[in-house]
Design an enzyme around this catalytic site. Structure first.
Site, PDB file in Angstrom:
ATOM      1  N   SER A   1     -11.195 -30.934 -13.008  1.00 33.39           N
ATOM      2  CA  SER A   1     -12.444 -31.510 -13.542  1.00 33.39           C
ATOM      3  C   SER A   1     -12.501 -31.215 -15.032  1.00 33.39           C
ATOM      4  O   SER A   1     -11.941 -30.207 -15.494  1.00 33.39           O
ATOM      5  CB  SER A   1     -13.651 -30.855 -12.861  1.00 33.39           C
TER       6      SER A   1
ATOM      7  N   ASN B   1      -7.104 -32.844  -3.351  1.00 29.42           N
ATOM      8  CA  ASN B   1      -8.349 -33.473  -3.802  1.00 29.42           C
ATOM      9  C   ASN B   1      -9.603 -32.811  -3.227  1.00 29.42           C
ATOM     10  O   ASN B   1     -10.660 -32.863  -3.845  1.00 29.42           O
ATOM     11  CB  ASN B   1      -8.294 -34.961  -3.400  1.00 29.42           C
TER      12      ASN B   1
ATOM     13  N   VAL C   1      -9.146 -26.877   3.972  1.00 25.02           N
ATOM     14  CA  VAL C   1      -8.055 -26.483   3.069  1.00 25.02           C
ATOM     15  C   VAL C   1      -8.096 -25.010   2.680  1.00 25.02           C
ATOM     16  O   VAL C   1      -7.102 -24.476   2.188  1.00 25.02           O
ATOM     17  CB  VAL C   1      -8.027 -27.341   1.777  1.00 25.02           C
TER      18      VAL C   1
ATOM     19  N   TYR D   1     -17.655 -23.231 -10.384  1.00 20.91           N
ATOM     20  CA  TYR D   1     -16.871 -24.476 -10.344  1.00 20.91           C
ATOM     21  C   TYR D   1     -15.903 -24.562 -11.533  1.00 20.91           C
ATOM     22  O   TYR D   1     -14.737 -24.905 -11.362  1.00 20.91           O
ATOM     23  CB  TYR D   1     -17.854 -25.650 -10.345  1.00 20.91           C
TER      24      TYR D   1
ATOM     25  N   LYS E   1     -11.827 -24.675 -11.283  1.00 19.53           N
ATOM     26  CA  LYS E   1     -11.077 -25.851 -11.737  1.00 19.53           C
ATOM     27  C   LYS E   1     -10.098 -25.483 -12.852  1.00 19.53           C
ATOM     28  O   LYS E   1      -9.004 -26.037 -12.932  1.00 19.53           O
ATOM     29  CB  LYS E   1     -12.041 -26.948 -12.197  1.00 19.53           C
TER      30      LYS E   1
HETATM   31  P1  NAP Z   1     -16.640 -36.169  -2.073  1.00 15.27           P
HETATM   32  O1  NAP Z   1     -16.931 -37.615  -1.980  1.00 15.27           O
HETATM   33  O2  NAP Z   1     -17.648 -35.178  -1.644  1.00 15.27           O
HETATM   34  O3  NAP Z   1     -15.237 -35.892  -1.348  1.00 15.27           O
HETATM   35  C1  NAP Z   1     -14.759 -34.607  -1.112  1.00 15.27           C
HETATM   36  C2  NAP Z   1     -14.262 -34.535   0.312  1.00 15.27           C
HETATM   37  O4  NAP Z   1     -13.696 -33.235   0.526  1.00 15.27           O
HETATM   38  C3  NAP Z   1     -15.400 -34.721   1.328  1.00 15.27           C
HETATM   39  O5  NAP Z   1     -14.995 -35.587   2.370  1.00 15.27           O
HETATM   40  C4  NAP Z   1     -15.594 -33.299   1.832  1.00 15.27           C
HETATM   41  O6  NAP Z   1     -16.106 -33.245   3.158  1.00 15.27           O
HETATM   42  C5  NAP Z   1     -14.188 -32.770   1.776  1.00 15.27           C
HETATM   43  N1  NAP Z   1     -14.146 -31.312   1.845  1.00 15.27           N
HETATM   44  C6  NAP Z   1     -15.088 -30.425   1.408  1.00 15.27           C
HETATM   45  N2  NAP Z   1     -14.697 -29.176   1.688  1.00 15.27           N
HETATM   46  C7  NAP Z   1     -13.495 -29.276   2.303  1.00 15.27           C
HETATM   47  C8  NAP Z   1     -12.587 -28.326   2.831  1.00 15.27           C
HETATM   48  N3  NAP Z   1     -12.849 -27.009   2.804  1.00 15.27           N
HETATM   49  N4  NAP Z   1     -11.443 -28.768   3.394  1.00 15.27           N
HETATM   50  C9  NAP Z   1     -11.179 -30.090   3.453  1.00 15.27           C
HETATM   51  N5  NAP Z   1     -11.990 -31.032   2.981  1.00 15.27           N
HETATM   52  C10 NAP Z   1     -13.137 -30.627   2.403  1.00 15.27           C
HETATM   53  O7  NAP Z   1     -16.317 -35.775  -3.596  1.00 15.27           O
HETATM   54  P2  NAP Z   1     -15.381 -36.421  -4.724  1.00 15.27           P
HETATM   55  O8  NAP Z   1     -16.236 -36.615  -5.896  1.00 15.27           O
HETATM   56  O9  NAP Z   1     -14.569 -37.543  -4.200  1.00 15.27           O
HETATM   57  O10 NAP Z   1     -14.469 -35.154  -5.029  1.00 15.27           O
HETATM   58  C11 NAP Z   1     -13.068 -35.146  -4.908  1.00 15.27           C
HETATM   59  C12 NAP Z   1     -12.507 -34.142  -5.917  1.00 15.27           C
HETATM   60  O11 NAP Z   1     -12.823 -34.586  -7.243  1.00 15.27           O
HETATM   61  C13 NAP Z   1     -13.110 -32.743  -5.783  1.00 15.27           C
HETATM   62  O12 NAP Z   1     -12.090 -31.793  -5.957  1.00 15.27           O
HETATM   63  C14 NAP Z   1     -14.088 -32.672  -6.932  1.00 15.27           C
HETATM   64  O13 NAP Z   1     -14.314 -31.360  -7.364  1.00 15.27           O
HETATM   65  C15 NAP Z   1     -13.359 -33.515  -7.965  1.00 15.27           C
HETATM   66  N6  NAP Z   1     -14.234 -34.033  -9.014  1.00 15.27           N
HETATM   67  C16 NAP Z   1     -15.268 -34.856  -8.724  1.00 15.27           C
HETATM   68  C17 NAP Z   1     -16.080 -35.301  -9.767  1.00 15.27           C
HETATM   69  C18 NAP Z   1     -17.259 -36.204  -9.521  1.00 15.27           C
HETATM   70  O14 NAP Z   1     -18.035 -36.448 -10.474  1.00 15.27           O
HETATM   71  N7  NAP Z   1     -17.455 -36.747  -8.333  1.00 15.27           N
HETATM   72  C19 NAP Z   1     -15.829 -34.907 -11.084  1.00 15.27           C
HETATM   73  C20 NAP Z   1     -14.755 -34.068 -11.327  1.00 15.27           C
HETATM   74  C21 NAP Z   1     -13.959 -33.640 -10.299  1.00 15.27           C
HETATM   75  P3  NAP Z   1     -17.705 -33.085   3.341  1.00 15.27           P
HETATM   76  O15 NAP Z   1     -18.327 -34.281   2.684  1.00 15.27           O
HETATM   77  O16 NAP Z   1     -17.878 -33.038   4.815  1.00 15.27           O
HETATM   78  O17 NAP Z   1     -18.076 -31.806   2.660  1.00 15.27           O
END
Ligand code: NAP
Length: 257
Positions: free
Chosen positions: A142, A89, A63, A155, A159
């Site tokens: 976030s 996302n 992205v 981060y 965000k």
């Molecule tokens: P996740 O399971 O790691 O999912 C994120 C996905 O995005 C992974 O498949 C990752 O691939 C992919 N990705 C990373 N860099 C990318 C890029 N440059 N282009 C396209 N795809 C990319 O994490 P998640 O927790 O579901 O996170 C989803 C969103 O929620 C994120 O924006 C995160 O900041 C936000 N969020 C998460 C939390 C939490 O506690 N988990 C809290 C607040 C906000 P790889 O695994 O190969 O890197």
């Protein structure tokens, strides 16, 4: 079904929150473009949707790369017929190091993927939505972008930028019948923070004690709020950031037992 006939592009949907949203939106009748930097995880999520009887395509795209984003959006429009819903996302975590020890390279990477990525995907998908005078954009920020967290100088500001981009696009695109909203998740059980937890830079015990509801969210808790915000149930809502955080931001008490 709440999303019959709609096409949803969800970035980073090979894993975690994005994958949960992809499966839920597909159950609600949407065709899904599962996009991820990791093609094999995107393909696995696509297969899971097809097994549910849904329609989905897998796309590998970074992205933060404008060329990849153009290719991704063109492919979605060509193969699925449009983009009614975009969920920004995809994201990566910060280093969680004290700012004076943090690296400029990592700061650039976090801002590039999280904020620039959201901008690029919104800009390119918005071109289709504006000319079709319809659309829903949902950004995933976030709680770290809504308050000060120690050791989150990349981060958190990235965000926070997404929160303002949400408001900016909401007011700019309201006249085109496009809703732009945002979710600020709290701590969610996904692979995202795995390295930070394993290295001790995040302390799960302290985190769960600090959450009024007493536990981290499941990806589906975020996906259900996402479904509401991209559906017509939320047609009069635009420009908002909804915390889905188990009460984290509401909690101001440090004294009570
Ligand atoms: P996740 O399971 O790691 O999912 C994120 C996905 O995005 C992974 O498949 C990752 O691939 C992919 N990705 C990373 N860099 C990318 C890029 N440059 N282009 C396209 N795809 C990319 O994490 P998640 O927790 O579901 O996170 C989803 C969103 O929620 C994120 O924006 C995160 O900041 C936000 N969020 C998460 C939390 C939490 O506690 N988990 C809290 C607040 C906000 P790889 O695994 O190969 O890197």
């Amino acid at each position: 079904m709440k999303l019959s006939g709609k096409v949803a592009l969800i970035t980073g949907s090979g894993s975690g929150i994005g994958k949960a949203a992809a499966l839920l939106f597909a159950k609600e009748g949407a065709s899904i473009a599962v996009s991820d930097i990791n093609l094999s995880s995107a393909e696995q999520a696509t297969e899971a949707i097809k097994q549910l009887g849904g329609r989905a395509i897998a796309i590998r795209a970074d992205v933060s790369d404008a060329g990849d984003v153009d290719m991704m959006v063109d492919k979605v429009i060509k193969e699925l017929g449009g983009i009614h819903i975009l969920v920004n996302n995809a994201g990566i975590p910060g280093e969680n190091l004290p700012t004076i020890e943090s690296s400029v390279e990592h700061w650039d990477k976090v801002v590039r993927v999280n904020l620039r990525g959201t901008y690029l995907c919104s800009r390119r998908s918005g071109q289709w939505m504006v000319s079709n005078k319809a659309g829903k954009v949902l950004n995933i920020a976030s709680i770290v972008g809504l308050a000060g967290f120690v050791a989150r100088a990349s981060y958190g500001p990235a965000k926070a930028g997404i929160v303002n981009l949400t408001q900016t696009l909401a007011v700019e695109w309201a006249k085109y019948n496009i809703n732009v909203n945002c979710i600020a998740p709290g701590f969610v059980m996904t692979p995202l923070d795995g390295d930070l937890i394993r290295s001790g830079r995040l302390n799960l015990e302290l985190i769960e004690k600090r959450i009024p509801l007493g536990h981290r969210a499941q990806p589906d808790d975020i996906a259900k709020a996402a479904l509401f915000l991209v559906s017509d149930d939320a047609r009069y809502i635009t420009g908002v950031t909804l915390p889905v955080d188990g009460g984290w931001l509401a909690y101001g008490d440090v004294c009570a037992k």
